[in-house]
Structure formats: C-alpha cells, structure tokens
Motif scaffolding. Structure first.
Motif, PDB file in Angstrom:
ATOM      1  N   LEU A 149       0.415  -1.096   0.110  1.00 57.79           N
ATOM      2  CA  LEU A 149      -0.277   0.163  -0.215  1.00 57.79           C
ATOM      3  C   LEU A 149       0.368   1.082   0.158  1.00 57.79           C
ATOM      4  CD1 LEU A 149      -2.737   1.451   0.373  1.00 57.79           C
ATOM      5  CD2 LEU A 149      -2.248   0.911   2.773  1.00 57.79           C
TER       6      LEU A 149
ATOM      7  N   PRO B 151      -3.572   0.245  -5.144  1.00 67.04           N
ATOM      8  CA  PRO B 151      -4.543   0.737  -4.753  1.00 67.04           C
ATOM      9  C   PRO B 151      -5.045  -0.243  -3.953  1.00 67.04           C
ATOM     10  CG  PRO B 151      -4.643   0.189  -6.730  1.00 67.04           C
ATOM     11  CD  PRO B 151      -3.066  -0.096  -7.439  1.00 67.04           C
TER      12      PRO B 151
ATOM     13  N   HIS C 115      -6.131  -1.815  -1.552  1.00 68.66           N
ATOM     14  CA  HIS C 115      -6.590  -1.035   0.136  1.00 68.66           C
ATOM     15  C   HIS C 115      -7.773  -0.167  -0.108  1.00 68.66           C
ATOM     16  CE1 HIS C 115      -6.921   1.085   3.743  1.00 68.66           C
ATOM     17  NE2 HIS C 115      -7.795   0.252   4.934  1.00 68.66           N
ATOM     18  N   CYS C 116      -7.487   0.757  -0.355  1.00 67.04           N
ATOM     19  CA  CYS C 116      -8.229   1.839  -1.167  1.00 67.04           C
ATOM     20  C   CYS C 116      -9.824   1.612  -2.010  1.00 67.04           C
ATOM     21  CB  CYS C 116      -7.547   2.632  -1.663  1.00 67.04           C
ATOM     22  SG  CYS C 116      -6.324   4.076  -1.074  1.00 67.04           S
ATOM     23  N   GLN C 117      -8.843   0.742  -2.736  1.00 66.40           N
ATOM     24  CA  GLN C 117     -10.616  -0.016  -3.791  1.00 66.40           C
ATOM     25  C   GLN C 117     -11.273  -0.897  -2.686  1.00 66.40           C
ATOM     26  OE1 GLN C 117      -9.614  -1.746  -7.534  1.00 66.40           O
ATOM     27  NE2 GLN C 117      -8.381   0.376  -7.997  1.00 66.40           N
TER      28      GLN C 117
ATOM     29  N   GLN D  10     -12.315  -0.866   0.202  1.00 70.71           N
ATOM     30  CA  GLN D  10     -12.849   0.193   1.403  1.00 70.71           C
ATOM     31  C   GLN D  10     -13.769   0.835   0.634  1.00 70.71           C
ATOM     32  OE1 GLN D  10     -12.280  -0.052   4.636  1.00 70.71           O
ATOM     33  NE2 GLN D  10      -9.893  -0.010   4.802  1.00 70.71           N
ATOM     34  N   LYS D  11     -13.577   1.377  -0.835  1.00 66.69           N
ATOM     35  CA  LYS D  11     -14.909   1.688  -1.334  1.00 66.69           C
ATOM     36  C   LYS D  11     -15.710   0.550  -1.637  1.00 66.69           C
ATOM     37  CE  LYS D  11     -15.803   4.816  -4.834  1.00 66.69           C
ATOM     38  NZ  LYS D  11     -15.017   5.819  -6.092  1.00 66.69           N
TER      39      LYS D  11
END
Length: 357
Positions: free
Chosen positions: A229, A234, A236-238, A240-241
């Motif tokens: 990360l 990306p 982790h962000c995807q 979470q989204k």
C-alpha cells in the motif's frame, strides 16, 4: 474448451499453396488465481512452488527467498495445504471447488456473450497458476483465429499480486506468438453498479434465511503486506470503497458492516484489521452473531471455504461467539454472470457491436 473448431479458408487472391486460415474471431479469456491438480504432496508442491515464486506475490530477492521456499516452506506446507484442500475437494469431479465453479461461470458467460454477439466470439478461461495455463489458452485462441483477445482477470479490486500478475502472464504468453493478436485487459470493476447490486442481493438473501439478524457483517478481503500500500498499490482503497458502496446499497450504517483482511503470510505487517483476530474481538465485545462475506473473490475457493468457514469460524467460536454465518461468493449466480457479461460488453466496444434483437 473452446467453443467450436472454426472453418478455415484461403485468403482472397492468395496463391494456391497459401495455407488456409481460420475465420477471424474475438477471444474473451477470463483468468482466475489457480488450483492444484490434486491434493497429493507433489501436486501441491508444484502449485505452491509456482505461486510462491511469483515476484508479484512475494517480492523478496531470489537469493534470500528461494532457499527458504525450496528447503523449508515447500518441504512442509504441501502437507498442510493438501489437508486443507482435501476438506473441500470436489471428489466427484476430482477437482477443486474453484475449478468447478469457474467452469460453471464460463458456461453461463459463454451463453450470454453468444446471445449478444453471435459466433464471432470465443469464450474460455485460464489460471494464473496451475492448469489450464494462460499460455496454453492464448495459443489455442490464436490458432483458432482470434485476431483480438480481451483478457479479463476475475478480481473486482486491482492488486499487483492478483490483477497485475495475471496480466503479466498474459503478456508473456503473447511474446511466444509469431502473429500477435490485438489485445485489451479489463480494469477492476469494484464500482460497477451491477456487481454491487449482485453482492448486496446475495447478502439480503442470506440474511432472509436466518432466524436472527447478525450483529455485524465483516467484508473479508484477501490481504497484502502493508508495505505494498505504501508503495502505491490501490488495493486497500478499492476494498474500502467496495464496502462503502455495499453499505450504501444495503442502506446500512457504519455499525453494521466493516472491512477486514485475511490470509496473512510471512513476518511482515499486513493490511489490518486481520479477520481472524477481528472475529474474536467482536465476540468478546458482545457481538455473538456475525456474518462474513468475501467481496474480493469471484468464486469460492480455499480462502473462503476452508479459511473463512473453518479457521475464522473457529476463532470466533473459541472467543465466545455463538452464530457464525458465511455468505458464499457470487460464483455462478445469475446476477453475477450478468454483471460480468456487462463488463465484457463494455470492454468490447469498438471491436464488436451487439446483435440487434
């Protein structure tokens, strides 16, 4: 298996000794992680050796990692992994559940794609590790006349260790082709409304079967070292989204759903919270009924059927948890197939036009 053997014709104005060529087609090649051919020691060792030697998965220098892998990990891990696979193995078909489910997915996708585009397309699947290999399926498609190939890694969220390594293997396969087809790769589809709808509907169906509603739903994604990360991945962000979009689609609040990560390997810190620890924490905090889903997996596999439904369940129950519910992956659910086919159609734009009714 490819859809059919294409007829071959000699190009117009070609000399009589020109070889006949297959009718041009567009190939759609879907890819998943992979599976061992069997649960015995050598099948597991071959599979794990290929998987754990992938620099996208474990990026330690070879001089440091390979002696550990070959002399220690691959001496012991095939036994424990083989035992885990045996607990979920499809004995009737003599294959892993991932293989069985992938075949069912491809059969349905093939039907929908042919209904939309006719026989100008060829649909098949490959595995990043194990069989059928990416190289073998690319070779078959090119030989059958696919002048264009859409390559679709079946991972909703992008990660270097999943999507990127699948693409790497696809590009390596193309290097061996004298006449390379034009190619496209499918980007992550975690924001696709049809995917989110299918995910939400599967949870709503499961909850409707239960006598008592779970206190919380954990969305358990496969893990990655935290360092990845920090280096720009990306994933982790995807993840979470994905959880946020799912929460909004379900109409829930933040107390009813959370993101966790599983499948930690090695000494490094990985993305947190770890699912196996979080389920125990939830039980000790008074949430005695929990549900777990796996939005990063397009098909149930060892990480869901054995790790979540056995190891993680055990952690929850040992901590005082009472009711553990696993929400299966979308697998070959019709809504999931429609979502995947929609993604394929979007990415074929400019190559093929859907047939009119």
């Amino acid at each position: 298996m490819l859809d059919q053997t294409p007829s071959k014709t000699r190009p117009a104005a070609a000399p009589s000794d020109h070889p006949a060529l297959p009718r041009p087609k567009v190939g759609i090649l879907l890819a998943n992680l992979g599976t061992p051919d069997g649960t015995d020691y050598w099948s597991m060792r071959r599979y794990l050796g290929e998987f754990l030697s992938d620099k996208r998965v474990i990026d330690y220098p070879s001089w440091k990692w390979q002696p550990i892998l070959q002399l220690i990990v691959l001496s012991k891990r095939p036994f424990s992994s083989g035992e885990a696979y045996r607990s979920i193995w499809n004995e009737e078909a003599d294959e892993s559940p991932l293989m069985t489910i992938t075949k069912a997915q491809i059969a349905k996708i093939r039907t929908q794609v042919h209904e939309a585009f006719g026989d100008a397309v060829m649909v098949d699947f490959c595995m990043r590790y194990g069989n059928p290999s990416t190289a073998s399926k690319v070779r078959e498609m090119v030989a059958a006349g696919c002048e264009k190939i859409l390559f679709f890694p079946l991972y909703p969220q992008y990660a270097g260790a999943t999507t990127a390594t699948a693409n790497d293997q696809f590009f390596r396969a193309l290097m061996d082709e004298k006449w390379q087809p034009a190619t496209r790769t499918v980007p992550p589809y975690f924001e696709n409304p049809l995917y989110i709808d299918a995910l939400a509907a599967s949870i709503e169906r499961k909850y409707a079967e239960l006598e008592m509603r779970p206190d919380i739903l954990l969305c358990s994604y496969h893990g990655l070292p935290k360092r990845y990360l920090m280096e720009g991945d990306p994933y982790h962000c995807q993840c979470q989204k994905t959880t946020r979009l799912l929460k909004e689609r379900l109409g829930w609040d933040d107390t009813q759903i959370m993101t966790t990560f599983q499948s930690k390997f090695g000494p490094e810190e990985w993305l947190k919270p770890y699912t196996v620890e979080e389920v125990a924490r939830q039980a000790k905090a008074g949430n005695k009924r929990i549900a777990v889903c796996a939005p990063a997996f397009s098909a149930d596999c060892i990480e869901t059927l054995e790790e979540i439904n056995e190891e993680i369940r055990e952690s929850f129950e040992e901590a005082g948890g009472e009711d553990f519910t696993y929400v299966p992956c979308l697998n070959d659910d019709d809504a999931h197939i429609t979502a995947l086919t929609s993604v394929i159609a979007d990415n074929l734009a400019g190559w093929l036009v859907p047939q009119t009714a």
